[in-house]
Motif scaffolding. Structure first.
Motif, PDB file in Angstrom:
ATOM      1  N   TYR A   4      49.954  25.782  20.910  1.00  0.00           N
ATOM      2  CA  TYR A   4      49.941  24.706  19.930  1.00  0.00           C
ATOM      3  C   TYR A   4      48.698  23.839  20.093  1.00  0.00           C
ATOM      4  N   THR A   7      45.904  25.561  18.549  1.00  0.00           N
ATOM      5  CA  THR A   7      46.023  25.559  17.093  1.00  0.00           C
ATOM      6  C   THR A   7      45.422  24.283  16.516  1.00  0.00           C
ATOM      7  N   LEU A   8      45.717  23.172  17.160  1.00  0.00           N
ATOM      8  CA  LEU A   8      45.197  21.889  16.681  1.00  0.00           C
ATOM      9  C   LEU A   8      43.742  21.657  17.075  1.00  0.00           C
ATOM     10  N   ALA A  34      49.925  13.652  19.271  1.00  0.00           N
ATOM     11  CA  ALA A  34      49.830  14.534  18.105  1.00  0.00           C
ATOM     12  C   ALA A  34      50.236  15.957  18.474  1.00  0.00           C
ATOM     13  N   VAL A  35      49.829  16.401  19.652  1.00  0.00           N
ATOM     14  CA  VAL A  35      50.196  17.745  20.105  1.00  0.00           C
ATOM     15  C   VAL A  35      51.707  17.821  20.318  1.00  0.00           C
ATOM     16  N   TYR A  38      53.475  18.004  17.048  1.00  0.00           N
ATOM     17  CA  TYR A  38      53.309  19.340  16.467  1.00  0.00           C
ATOM     18  C   TYR A  38      54.254  20.336  17.147  1.00  0.00           C
ATOM     19  N   ALA A  41      57.772  19.756  15.939  1.00  0.00           N
ATOM     20  CA  ALA A  41      57.945  20.167  14.545  1.00  0.00           C
ATOM     21  C   ALA A  41      57.997  21.687  14.387  1.00  0.00           C
ATOM     22  N   HIS A  42      57.407  22.430  15.337  1.00  0.00           N
ATOM     23  CA  HIS A  42      57.338  23.885  15.225  1.00  0.00           C
ATOM     24  C   HIS A  42      58.140  24.620  16.294  1.00  0.00           C
TER      25      HIS A  42
END
Length: 84
Positions: A4, A7-8, A34-35, A38, A41-42
């Motif tokens: 993740y 990804t960001l 933020a990580v 994320y 959320a996933h």
């Protein structure tokens, strides 16, 4: 979490503890909140993928039980780990 993070922040190629580095070994600053957001959320995707039957098992269910049996198997996992 590393997947993740990358990804960001695609420039990150290596991590050690909470530090991230680019291809040249330079430290890369990133927003940990933020990580984490994320990831949360996933997270359902990772959990679903771990519980889905293999493709061979899914094809076997389709062949022997039909579409409705296959759909019931998949829907049970989706219900267990809903999208956030």
């Amino acid at each position: 979490m590393n997947d993740y993070l990358r990804t960001l922040y695609p420039q990150i190629v290596n991590t050690k503890n909470d530090n991230a580095y680019d291809a040249n070994g330079n430290a890369v600053a990133y927003d940990k909140a933020a990580v984490q957001a994320y990831v949360q959320a996933h997270e359902y995707q990772t959990k679903r993928a771990a519980e889905y039957p293999s493709f061979a098992e899914q094809f076997d269910t389709l062949y022997h039980g039909g579409y409705d049996a296959w759909k019931a198997t998949i829907d049970a996992i989706k219900l267990k780990y809903p999208k956030v």
